[in-house]
Design a protein around this motif. Structure first.
Motif, mmCIF file in Angstrom:
data_model
loop_
_atom_site.group_PDB
_atom_site.id
_atom_site.type_symbol
_atom_site.label_atom_id
_atom_site.label_comp_id
_atom_site.label_asym_id
_atom_site.label_seq_id
_atom_site.Cartn_x
_atom_site.Cartn_y
_atom_site.Cartn_z
ATOM 1 N N LEU A 159 6.726 16.802 65.365
ATOM 2 C CA LEU A 159 6.238 15.415 65.433
ATOM 3 C C LEU A 159 7.082 14.584 66.392
ATOM 4 N N THR A 160 6.421 13.664 67.074
ATOM 5 C CA THR A 160 7.080 12.614 67.847
ATOM 6 C C THR A 160 6.876 11.305 67.103
ATOM 7 N N LEU A 161 7.973 10.628 66.746
ATOM 8 C CA LEU A 161 7.840 9.412 65.947
ATOM 9 C C LEU A 161 8.275 8.176 66.723
ATOM 10 N N THR A 162 8.160 8.261 68.039
ATOM 11 C CA THR A 162 8.364 7.091 68.898
ATOM 12 C C THR A 162 7.076 6.851 69.678
ATOM 13 N N ASP A 163 6.980 5.667 70.300
ATOM 14 C CA ASP A 163 5.750 5.316 71.016
ATOM 15 C C ASP A 163 5.537 6.235 72.211
ATOM 16 N N GLN A 164 4.382 6.842 72.234
ATOM 17 C CA GLN A 164 3.988 7.712 73.341
ATOM 18 C C GLN A 164 2.484 7.499 73.531
ATOM 19 N N LEU A 165 2.137 6.237 73.842
ATOM 20 C CA LEU A 165 0.740 5.861 73.993
ATOM 21 C C LEU A 165 0.486 5.423 75.427
ATOM 22 N N GLY A 166 -0.705 5.733 75.918
ATOM 23 C CA GLY A 166 -1.139 5.139 77.168
ATOM 24 C C GLY A 166 -1.872 3.846 76.861
ATOM 25 N N THR A 167 -2.735 3.437 77.759
ATOM 26 C CA THR A 167 -3.562 2.265 77.510
ATOM 27 C C THR A 167 -4.555 2.586 76.399
ATOM 28 N N VAL A 168 -4.548 1.771 75.354
ATOM 29 C CA VAL A 168 -5.435 2.037 74.219
ATOM 30 C C VAL A 168 -6.760 1.315 74.440
ATOM 31 N N GLY A 186 -14.173 0.337 70.789
ATOM 32 C CA GLY A 186 -13.454 -0.179 71.940
ATOM 33 C C GLY A 186 -12.327 -1.075 71.457
ATOM 34 N N PHE A 187 -11.204 -1.046 72.166
ATOM 35 C CA PHE A 187 -10.058 -1.854 71.768
ATOM 36 C C PHE A 187 -9.691 -2.807 72.911
ATOM 37 N N PRO A 188 -9.446 -4.099 72.574
ATOM 38 C CA PRO A 188 -9.349 -4.683 71.236
ATOM 39 C C PRO A 188 -10.642 -5.314 70.730
ATOM 40 N N GLU A 189 -11.745 -5.127 71.409
ATOM 41 C CA GLU A 189 -12.980 -5.814 71.001
ATOM 42 C C GLU A 189 -13.568 -5.250 69.708
ATOM 43 N N LEU A 190 -13.290 -3.971 69.428
ATOM 44 C CA LEU A 190 -13.794 -3.291 68.234
ATOM 45 C C LEU A 190 -15.313 -3.130 68.261
ATOM 46 N N ASP A 191 -15.871 -2.971 69.449
ATOM 47 C CA ASP A 191 -17.295 -2.679 69.569
ATOM 48 C C ASP A 191 -17.501 -1.176 69.405
ATOM 49 N N LEU A 192 -18.616 -0.806 68.785
ATOM 50 C CA LEU A 192 -18.861 0.605 68.479
ATOM 51 C C LEU A 192 -19.260 1.359 69.740
ATOM 52 N N LEU A 193 -18.516 2.415 70.076
ATOM 53 C CA LEU A 193 -18.782 3.191 71.286
ATOM 54 C C LEU A 193 -19.450 4.529 70.992
ATOM 55 N N GLU A 194 -19.064 5.175 69.897
ATOM 56 C CA GLU A 194 -19.531 6.536 69.647
ATOM 57 C C GLU A 194 -19.262 6.898 68.185
ATOM 58 N N THR A 195 -20.132 7.733 67.617
ATOM 59 C CA THR A 195 -19.868 8.256 66.267
ATOM 60 C C THR A 195 -20.104 9.758 66.261
ATOM 61 N N ALA A 196 -19.519 10.415 65.277
ATOM 62 C CA ALA A 196 -19.745 11.851 65.078
ATOM 63 C C ALA A 196 -19.604 12.148 63.594
ATOM 64 N N ILE A 197 -20.303 13.190 63.138
ATOM 65 C CA ILE A 197 -20.232 13.560 61.729
ATOM 66 C C ILE A 197 -20.249 15.074 61.634
ATOM 67 N N ALA A 198 -19.603 15.606 60.586
ATOM 68 C CA ALA A 198 -19.596 17.057 60.359
ATOM 69 C C ALA A 198 -19.579 17.324 58.858
ATOM 70 N N ARG A 199 -20.213 18.410 58.456
ATOM 71 C CA ARG A 199 -20.199 18.838 57.055
ATOM 72 C C ARG A 199 -19.654 20.249 56.964
ATOM 73 N N ARG A 200 -18.797 20.498 55.983
ATOM 74 C CA ARG A 200 -18.229 21.832 55.761
ATOM 75 C C ARG A 200 -18.134 22.059 54.256
ATOM 76 N N SER A 201 -18.302 23.310 53.843
ATOM 77 C CA SER A 201 -18.028 23.594 52.431
ATOM 78 C C SER A 201 -16.521 23.490 52.222
ATOM 79 N N THR A 202 -16.131 22.927 51.099
ATOM 80 C CA THR A 202 -14.721 22.659 50.809
ATOM 81 C C THR A 202 -14.019 23.976 50.475
ATOM 82 N N THR A 203 -12.856 24.214 51.112
ATOM 83 C CA THR A 203 -12.156 25.486 50.928
ATOM 84 C C THR A 203 -10.788 25.321 50.290
ATOM 85 N N PHE A 204 -10.437 24.098 49.927
ATOM 86 C CA PHE A 204 -9.097 23.858 49.380
ATOM 87 C C PHE A 204 -9.225 22.722 48.380
ATOM 88 N N PRO A 205 -8.581 22.808 47.222
ATOM 89 C CA PRO A 205 -8.702 21.741 46.227
ATOM 90 C C PRO A 205 -7.883 20.520 46.607
#
Length: 219
Positions: A27-36, A61-80
DNA sequence: GCGACAG
DNA sequence: ATCTTGTCGC
């Protein structure tokens, strides 16, 4: 988008803990972000009495928070569901949904803890590492650690302490509501994580946003 | 040993 | 996660 790497998901609880301990040093726990410019909310729910996991992603979109894209997936649960091992139940579906995005987000906001975790490797750390993207954990309740109650004022926060270290923030996103538990996942500092969560809560609290994402992603 | 325990 | 009940503020 492309996932960087993965590992087996059919594991015993002891093997899952070994995976967490092997990945945590990366893990990297310092800022390592480009333009968000694109922030992805990652939420997971269940169908069929918990035998099917459903993941929904909403890219805003940031910082406007307009919806750009969505995705969904379904999987059978394999771990409690086991406290401390949540990612092994939820991430297979979340990774599949992320793979369906046309472009990688600049920041992941995950439902659950980051390093505010017994082995400092919550779901936001796990997802951030597998995607190599900056990731923040935002949980509605505490998993571990101690803290004082933050003042009842928008933006007020108190540190969440674990083994003498400030691993997260108990953040009041709005007066009069329960605070959220914010902790870094990967490639971001605690102070930046707090700032981004507040910037994403200008219109809604995160639970409302993720619920909205589920509805949008479901059609 | 006992309680606590993201979703 | 989900469900139920009780309390409070508008």
């Amino acid at each position: 988008m492309k996932i960087q790497f993965t590992h087996p998901w059919i594991l015993s609880p002891a093997e899952a803990i070994a995976v967490q301990q092997a990945l945590r040093p990366r893990l990297t726990l310092t800022d390592q972000l480009g333009t968000v410019q694109r922030v992805a909310g990652v939420d997971v729910g269940f169908e069929a009495a918990g035998t099917v996991t459903r993941a929904a992603i909403a890219v805003l979109g940031f910082p406007e928070l307009d919806l750009l894209e969505t995705a969904i997936a379904r999987r059978s649960t394999t771990f409690p569901y086991i406290p401390g091992l949540l990612s092994f139940r939820e991430l297979p579906a979340a990774l599949e949904a992320l793979e369906r995005l046309r472009a990688p987000p600049d920041l992941l906001v995950c439902d659950g803890q980051g390093i505010a975790h017994p082995r400092q490797f919550g779901i936001a750390c796990h997802l951030g590492l597998l995607t190599d993207l900056p990731a923040i954990g935002v949980a509605k309740t505490r998993l571990c650690g101690t803290h004082e109650e933050p003042p009842d004022q928008r933006g007020a926060w108190t540190p969440l302490w674990l083994k003498g270290e400030p691993v997260g923030a108990v953040l009041r996103t709005r007066p009069g509501v329960k605070p959220l538990y914010v902790s870094p996942g990967h490639r971001i500092s605690l102070t930046s994580a707090i700032a981004y969560v507040m910037a994403c809560c200008t219109r809604y609290r995160l639970p409302e946003t993720t619920r909205h994402a589920h509805r949008l992603a479901s059609g």
